[in-house]
Design a protein around this motif. Structure first.
Motif, mmCIF file in Angstrom:
data_model
loop_
_atom_site.group_PDB
_atom_site.id
_atom_site.type_symbol
_atom_site.label_atom_id
_atom_site.label_comp_id
_atom_site.label_asym_id
_atom_site.label_seq_id
_atom_site.Cartn_x
_atom_site.Cartn_y
_atom_site.Cartn_z
ATOM 1 N N LEU A 1 0.838 -1.201 0.000
ATOM 2 C CA LEU A 1 0.000 0.000 0.000
ATOM 3 C C LEU A 1 0.870 1.248 0.000
ATOM 4 O O LEU A 1 0.567 2.228 -0.699
ATOM 5 C CB LEU A 1 -0.933 0.002 1.205
ATOM 6 C CG LEU A 1 -1.889 1.198 1.271
ATOM 7 C CD1 LEU A 1 -2.833 1.216 0.072
ATOM 8 C CD2 LEU A 1 -2.694 1.190 2.578
ATOM 9 N N ALA A 2 1.946 1.241 0.762
ATOM 10 C CA ALA A 2 2.849 2.395 0.787
ATOM 11 C C ALA A 2 3.435 2.666 -0.591
ATOM 12 O O ALA A 2 3.535 3.818 -1.026
ATOM 13 C CB ALA A 2 3.971 2.156 1.803
ATOM 14 N N ARG A 3 3.818 1.606 -1.287
ATOM 15 C CA ARG A 3 4.343 1.776 -2.655
ATOM 16 C C ARG A 3 3.284 2.371 -3.568
ATOM 17 O O ARG A 3 3.561 3.252 -4.383
ATOM 18 C CB ARG A 3 4.818 0.432 -3.210
ATOM 19 C CG ARG A 3 6.040 -0.140 -2.510
ATOM 20 C CD ARG A 3 6.396 -1.508 -3.082
ATOM 21 N NE ARG A 3 7.436 -2.161 -2.308
ATOM 22 C CZ ARG A 3 8.729 -1.969 -2.463
ATOM 23 N NH1 ARG A 3 9.169 -1.146 -3.412
ATOM 24 N NH2 ARG A 3 9.606 -2.603 -1.715
ATOM 25 N N GLU A 4 2.067 1.861 -3.439
ATOM 26 C CA GLU A 4 0.969 2.342 -4.280
ATOM 27 C C GLU A 4 0.714 3.833 -4.070
ATOM 28 O O GLU A 4 0.364 4.561 -5.003
ATOM 29 C CB GLU A 4 -0.293 1.538 -3.966
ATOM 30 C CG GLU A 4 -1.437 1.735 -4.927
ATOM 31 C CD GLU A 4 -1.298 0.893 -6.187
ATOM 32 O OE1 GLU A 4 -2.106 1.116 -7.108
ATOM 33 O OE2 GLU A 4 -0.419 0.029 -6.248
ATOM 34 N N LEU A 5 0.898 4.298 -2.841
ATOM 35 C CA LEU A 5 0.629 5.693 -2.504
ATOM 36 C C LEU A 5 1.842 6.598 -2.662
ATOM 37 O O LEU A 5 1.756 7.801 -2.416
ATOM 38 C CB LEU A 5 0.114 5.776 -1.059
ATOM 39 C CG LEU A 5 -1.288 5.217 -0.821
ATOM 40 C CD1 LEU A 5 -1.547 5.023 0.663
ATOM 41 C CD2 LEU A 5 -2.342 6.117 -1.441
ATOM 42 N N GLY A 6 2.981 6.035 -3.051
ATOM 43 C CA GLY A 6 4.184 6.842 -3.225
ATOM 44 C C GLY A 6 4.812 7.285 -1.928
ATOM 45 O O GLY A 6 5.522 8.294 -1.889
ATOM 46 N N VAL A 7 4.587 6.531 -0.844
ATOM 47 C CA VAL A 7 5.191 6.874 0.449
ATOM 48 C C VAL A 7 6.689 6.575 0.394
ATOM 49 O O VAL A 7 7.118 5.568 -0.177
ATOM 50 C CB VAL A 7 4.537 6.065 1.587
ATOM 51 C CG1 VAL A 7 5.221 6.329 2.922
ATOM 52 C CG2 VAL A 7 3.048 6.398 1.670
ATOM 53 N N ALA A 8 7.487 7.462 1.003
ATOM 54 C CA ALA A 8 8.936 7.254 1.037
ATOM 55 C C ALA A 8 9.253 5.984 1.818
ATOM 56 O O ALA A 8 8.924 5.874 2.996
ATOM 57 C CB ALA A 8 9.626 8.454 1.683
ATOM 58 N N LEU A 9 9.917 5.012 1.165
ATOM 59 C CA LEU A 9 10.187 3.729 1.803
ATOM 60 C C LEU A 9 11.463 3.746 2.632
ATOM 61 O O LEU A 9 11.577 3.031 3.617
ATOM 62 C CB LEU A 9 10.275 2.625 0.738
ATOM 63 C CG LEU A 9 9.020 2.394 -0.108
ATOM 64 C CD1 LEU A 9 9.270 1.274 -1.111
ATOM 65 C CD2 LEU A 9 7.820 2.057 0.758
ATOM 66 N N ALA A 10 12.442 4.529 2.216
ATOM 67 C CA ALA A 10 13.749 4.515 2.881
ATOM 68 C C ALA A 10 14.074 5.850 3.547
ATOM 69 O O ALA A 10 15.221 6.105 3.881
ATOM 70 C CB ALA A 10 14.833 4.149 1.871
#
Length: 359
Positions: A102-111
């Motif tokens: 879901l974070a990837r889908e929303l463009g949330v900063a992963l690192a």
């Protein structure tokens, strides 16, 4: 801040998975952002193994936060979403899992932990859909569970059930390679009777059935190009390969779909690509299915055991997510129209007999 001001100021709640989140660093960053925003001190709620974080999310909600930061993987987010949907209290995602779909889908900063946390205090809000799976076990007892990414039976359920937590922690999404390979090589098809939006019942022999709110799998593999988390629809995909060539066709198509997100040339190739019998798509708001033999089901990467029947519905815009203001909304990839789950003159009958290497 005075005592009276602290009582009247908003506060952030942090629901966190103790085994995944970097808690000390997270405390420092959340506290700093809250202080800069003039908020009261944040409150902290560790998840418990028995409920994946549902109890922690409920405790957080009871304390009336302005925002709930969820630090964990997709399972933790799923549990929190089940509690917070429909409440109007936004969630801010702090990715700390293996897939973080879901974070990837929303463009949330992963690192970038600081950037992810900052969205909780200064971001904008976006509504997304929540799916609800009503599941019946072999004794006919029904339970209800919310999810936000996808439900699956077959390949991804095998991944969820057969990948241990230690391997995921140290290998990331590569930990899924072994269960994927075992499931593909075995290529065991199962019978499913299903219907979408109350239409007439259909029968298929499938290896994998996925009902998606998002379209991307672990490893950034685009499975459902037209899935969107805020369109009010569920997207269904069935993998029904006829042996090794069928799997080769599925692999090639998924590779093309992933590349099409970055390349206009690849999108043109995909638009001209022939339909695959092995990969069939449909969409709707209600998906109902029964299984001849109970099957393992996964929701957002967590196994929910064997089920004999399922009814999956969608609640449009039920969950409020706080994201960075500059994040563009995710757009579906254009390409060839997916093959639909309709009457198919070339499709096998209920006995599901195939030639071993037919595509």
């Amino acid at each position: 801040m005075s005592q009276d001001s602290a009582r009247s100021a908003p506060h952030a709640a942090v629901v966190f998975h103790p085994g995944k989140a970097d808690v000390e660093r997270l405390r420092q960053i959340v506290t700093a952002h809250g202080r800069a925003a003039g908020w009261a001190p944040p409150r902290w709620y560790p998840t418990q193994p028995e409920d994946s974080g549902r109890g922690a999310a409920q405790d957080a909600l009871d304390d009336k936060p302005a925002v709930v930061l969820v630090a964990g993987g997709d399972g933790t987010v799923r549990a929190a979403a089940g509690v917070l949907q429909g409440t109007g209290v936004p969630i801010a995602l702090i990715p700390a899992g293996t897939g973080n779909l879901l974070a990837r889908e929303l463009g949330v900063a992963l690192a970038d932990l600081d950037t992810a946390v900052s969205a909780a205090f200064s971001g904008c809000e976006r509504r997304i859909d929540v799916a609800v799976a009503d599941l019946s076990d072999s004794d006919g007892e029904w339970t209800s569970h919310a999810f936000v990414v996808m439900a699956g039976i077959g390949l991804d359920a095998d991944m969820a059930a057969n990948t241990n937590a230690r391997a995921k922690k140290h290998l990331g999404w590569l930990a899924y390679v072994s269960p994927i390979a075992r499931s593909v090589f075995a290529n065991r098809l199962f019978r499913i009777d299903y219907r979408i939006d109350g239409s007439r019942s259909r029968t298929e022999r499938a290896h994998t059935v996925i009902v998606g709110n998002c379209g991307t799998l672990a490893g950034n593999m685009l499975l459902i190009p037209r899935a969107s988390i805020d369109d009010g629809f569920l997207d269904v995909v069935m993998m029904r390969p006829r042996g090794r060539l069928g799997w080769a066709g599925i692999g090639s198509r998924l590779t093309l779909q992933g590349a099409a997100r970055r390349s206009r040339f690849t999108r043109r190739i995909l638009a001209r690509a022939p339909e695959l019998h092995s990969l069939a798509y449909a969409r709707g708001r209600v998906f109902e299915a029964t299984f001849e033999v109970p099957r393992v089901v996964q929701l957002d990467g967590d196994s929910f055991g064997h089920v004999s029947a399922a009814r999956i519905t969608v609640r449009p815009g039920a969950l409020l997510i706080r994201v960075r203001k500059r994040d563009p909304e995710t757009a579906p990839v254009s390409g060839a129209a997916p093959r639909t789950l309709s009457d198919d003159p070339e499709h096998e009958g209920p006995d599901g007999q195939h030639d071993a290497d037919d595509s």
